[in-house]
Design a protein around this motif. Structure first.
Motif, PDB file in Angstrom:
ATOM      1  N   SER A 226       0.819  -1.211   0.000  1.00 19.89           N
ATOM      2  CA  SER A 226       0.000   0.000   0.000  1.00 19.89           C
ATOM      3  C   SER A 226       0.851   1.259   0.000  1.00 19.89           C
ATOM      4  O   SER A 226       0.550   2.226  -0.703  1.00 19.89           O
ATOM      5  CB  SER A 226      -0.931   0.001   1.220  1.00 19.89           C
ATOM      6  OG  SER A 226      -1.814  -1.102   1.182  1.00 19.89           O
ATOM      7  N   ALA A 227       1.925   1.255   0.790  1.00 18.31           N
ATOM      8  CA  ALA A 227       2.807   2.425   0.869  1.00 18.31           C
ATOM      9  C   ALA A 227       3.443   2.711  -0.485  1.00 18.31           C
ATOM     10  O   ALA A 227       3.550   3.869  -0.914  1.00 18.31           O
ATOM     11  CB  ALA A 227       3.876   2.200   1.928  1.00 18.31           C
TER      12      ALA A 227
ATOM     13  N   TRP B  42       0.770   4.002  -3.055  1.00 12.20           N
ATOM     14  CA  TRP B  42       0.299   5.336  -2.704  1.00 12.20           C
ATOM     15  C   TRP B  42       1.188   6.424  -3.305  1.00 12.20           C
ATOM     16  O   TRP B  42       0.703   7.514  -3.642  1.00 12.20           O
ATOM     17  CB  TRP B  42       0.239   5.461  -1.184  1.00 12.20           C
ATOM     18  CG  TRP B  42      -0.186   6.789  -0.674  1.00 12.20           C
ATOM     19  CD1 TRP B  42      -1.274   7.521  -1.075  1.00 12.20           C
ATOM     20  CD2 TRP B  42       0.461   7.555   0.347  1.00 12.20           C
ATOM     21  NE1 TRP B  42      -1.348   8.703  -0.362  1.00 12.20           N
ATOM     22  CE2 TRP B  42      -0.295   8.747   0.518  1.00 12.20           C
ATOM     23  CE3 TRP B  42       1.584   7.354   1.136  1.00 12.20           C
ATOM     24  CZ2 TRP B  42       0.057   9.717   1.438  1.00 12.20           C
ATOM     25  CZ3 TRP B  42       1.926   8.319   2.069  1.00 12.20           C
ATOM     26  CH2 TRP B  42       1.171   9.482   2.204  1.00 12.20           C
ATOM     27  N   LYS B  43       2.458   6.129  -3.465  1.00 10.53           N
ATOM     28  CA  LYS B  43       3.395   7.147  -3.952  1.00 10.53           C
ATOM     29  C   LYS B  43       3.138   7.563  -5.402  1.00 10.53           C
ATOM     30  O   LYS B  43       3.647   8.591  -5.861  1.00 10.53           O
ATOM     31  CB  LYS B  43       4.838   6.653  -3.799  1.00 10.53           C
ATOM     32  CG  LYS B  43       5.285   6.544  -2.348  1.00 10.53           C
ATOM     33  CD  LYS B  43       5.201   7.881  -1.637  1.00 10.53           C
ATOM     34  CE  LYS B  43       5.505   7.774  -0.160  1.00 10.53           C
ATOM     35  NZ  LYS B  43       5.489   9.089   0.508  1.00 10.53           N
TER      36      LYS B  43
ATOM     37  N   GLU C 174       0.000   8.072  -6.560  1.00 12.08           N
ATOM     38  CA  GLU C 174      -1.293   8.756  -6.633  1.00 12.08           C
ATOM     39  C   GLU C 174      -1.133  10.249  -6.893  1.00 12.08           C
ATOM     40  O   GLU C 174      -0.288  10.917  -6.306  1.00 12.08           O
ATOM     41  CB  GLU C 174      -2.076   8.535  -5.339  1.00 12.08           C
ATOM     42  CG  GLU C 174      -2.550   7.107  -5.163  1.00 12.08           C
ATOM     43  CD  GLU C 174      -3.451   6.925  -3.965  1.00 12.08           C
ATOM     44  OE1 GLU C 174      -3.870   7.945  -3.371  1.00 12.08           O
ATOM     45  OE2 GLU C 174      -3.724   5.769  -3.612  1.00 12.08           O
TER      46      GLU C 174
ATOM     47  N   ARG D  27       9.409  10.383  -4.759  1.00  9.30           N
ATOM     48  CA  ARG D  27       8.218  11.245  -4.763  1.00  9.30           C
ATOM     49  C   ARG D  27       8.552  12.627  -4.204  1.00  9.30           C
ATOM     50  O   ARG D  27       8.086  13.655  -4.725  1.00  9.30           O
ATOM     51  CB  ARG D  27       7.099  10.598  -3.945  1.00  9.30           C
ATOM     52  CG  ARG D  27       5.794  11.425  -3.888  1.00  9.30           C
ATOM     53  CD  ARG D  27       5.170  11.606  -5.275  1.00  9.30           C
ATOM     54  NE  ARG D  27       4.077  12.554  -5.263  1.00  9.30           N
ATOM     55  CZ  ARG D  27       2.782  12.225  -5.302  1.00  9.30           C
ATOM     56  NH1 ARG D  27       2.419  10.951  -5.330  1.00  9.30           N
ATOM     57  NH2 ARG D  27       1.849  13.147  -5.327  1.00  9.30           N
TER      58      ARG D  27
ATOM     59  N   GLN E  19       2.506   6.613   4.980  1.00  8.99           N
ATOM     60  CA  GLN E  19       1.332   5.915   4.476  1.00  8.99           C
ATOM     61  C   GLN E  19       0.181   6.884   4.317  1.00  8.99           C
ATOM     62  O   GLN E  19       0.165   7.951   4.938  1.00  8.99           O
ATOM     63  CB  GLN E  19       0.909   4.791   5.442  1.00  8.99           C
ATOM     64  CG  GLN E  19       1.885   3.638   5.535  1.00  8.99           C
ATOM     65  CD  GLN E  19       1.441   2.621   6.572  1.00  8.99           C
ATOM     66  OE1 GLN E  19       0.759   2.964   7.535  1.00  8.99           O
ATOM     67  NE2 GLN E  19       1.843   1.381   6.388  1.00  8.99           N
ATOM     68  N   ASP E  20      -0.784   6.509   3.500  1.00  9.04           N
ATOM     69  CA  ASP E  20      -1.975   7.323   3.330  1.00  9.04           C
ATOM     70  C   ASP E  20      -2.673   7.460   4.686  1.00  9.04           C
ATOM     71  O   ASP E  20      -2.999   6.469   5.332  1.00  9.04           O
ATOM     72  CB  ASP E  20      -2.911   6.656   2.327  1.00  9.04           C
ATOM     73  CG  ASP E  20      -4.065   7.546   1.930  1.00  9.04           C
ATOM     74  OD1 ASP E  20      -4.060   8.729   2.301  1.00  9.04           O
ATOM     75  OD2 ASP E  20      -4.973   7.048   1.246  1.00  9.04           O
TER      76      ASP E  20
ATOM     77  N   THR F 259       1.293  10.488   7.878  1.00  7.38           N
ATOM     78  CA  THR F 259       2.510  11.008   7.262  1.00  7.38           C
ATOM     79  C   THR F 259       3.752  10.661   8.058  1.00  7.38           C
ATOM     80  O   THR F 259       4.843  10.553   7.508  1.00  7.38           O
ATOM     81  CB  THR F 259       2.444  12.539   7.119  1.00  7.38           C
ATOM     82  OG1 THR F 259       2.434  13.132   8.424  1.00  7.38           O
ATOM     83  CG2 THR F 259       1.216  12.959   6.335  1.00  7.38           C
TER      84      THR F 259
END
Length: 203
Positions: A23-24, A27-28, A30, A159, A169-170, A173
């Protein structure tokens, strides 16, 4: 006073760490345009979409070949016959959507291996050196989680270089609660320390 011990399922715990890493990393990507997810930001070409493609290859092989459960029709870039670094970037023919969809398929495939096999299920990592090729599912869950968290860290830096966005993570922070104006001053302070340290060593 008695203490109540929380019983944690080991496989669920290890699988959770793997899921968090996935997930981490995803997410980068997005909110970024096509160019930015493909931009090489290091001399060796590290880029966000390439990190996701590489993660797919990692899971495909470790949760597939290692346990005699080969992924159907694996792409050439995920095999021993792949061209150098071909798993670390998306070609013009590979869209962002196709890379993300392929990784989703691989994650489902990997999750099936994790669900169906016991933690002590034996496997063999044929591309490791002799003497350390024999592994278990437990070993591979730890190995892949570590590798994906490492690549999520790479994605963190890439990023930030692209647009300054940071965070672990979403929704979390994991950054100090300071105003944006604090960071340039902090950066300048670290630069001063680095220069002063170098001058001190030079005598």
């Amino acid at each position: 006073m008695s203490e109540t011990l929380l019983v944690v399922d080991e496989k669920q715990l290890l699988h959770g760490y793997l899921t968090a890493a996935r997930s981490a990393l995803l997410w980068k990507l997005e909110g970024l345009p096509e160019y930015d997810v493909r931009r090489p930001l290091t001399p060796t070409g590290t880029n966000l979409l390439g990190l996701v493609k590489h993660a797919a290859g990692v899971e495909l092989n470790y949760f597939g070949r290692v346990f005699g459960r080969p992924f159907p029709n694996p792409p050439l870039w995920s095999t021993a016959d792949a061209a150098p670094a071909s798993d670390m970037y998306a070609t013009l023919e590979e869209s962002r959507e196709s890379v993300l969809e392929f990784y989703a398929q691989v994650r489902s495939f990997a999750d099936a291996t994790i669900t169906e096999l016991p933690l002590d299920a034996p496997g063999e990592v044929t591309w490791w050196s002799e003497g350390r090729r024999a592994v278990t599912l437990r070993h591979i869950l730890v190995q892949v989680s570590i590798e994906l968290h490492r690549h999520a860290g790479h994605a963190d830096v890439v990023r930030e270089l692209i647009d300054g966005a940071v965070g672990m993570q979403d929704g979390n922070t994991n950054m100090p609660g300071v105003p944006e104006s604090w960071w340039p001053e902090h950066h300048a302070r670290l630069e001063e320390i680095a220069l002063a340290s170098a001058r001190a060593l030079q005598g």
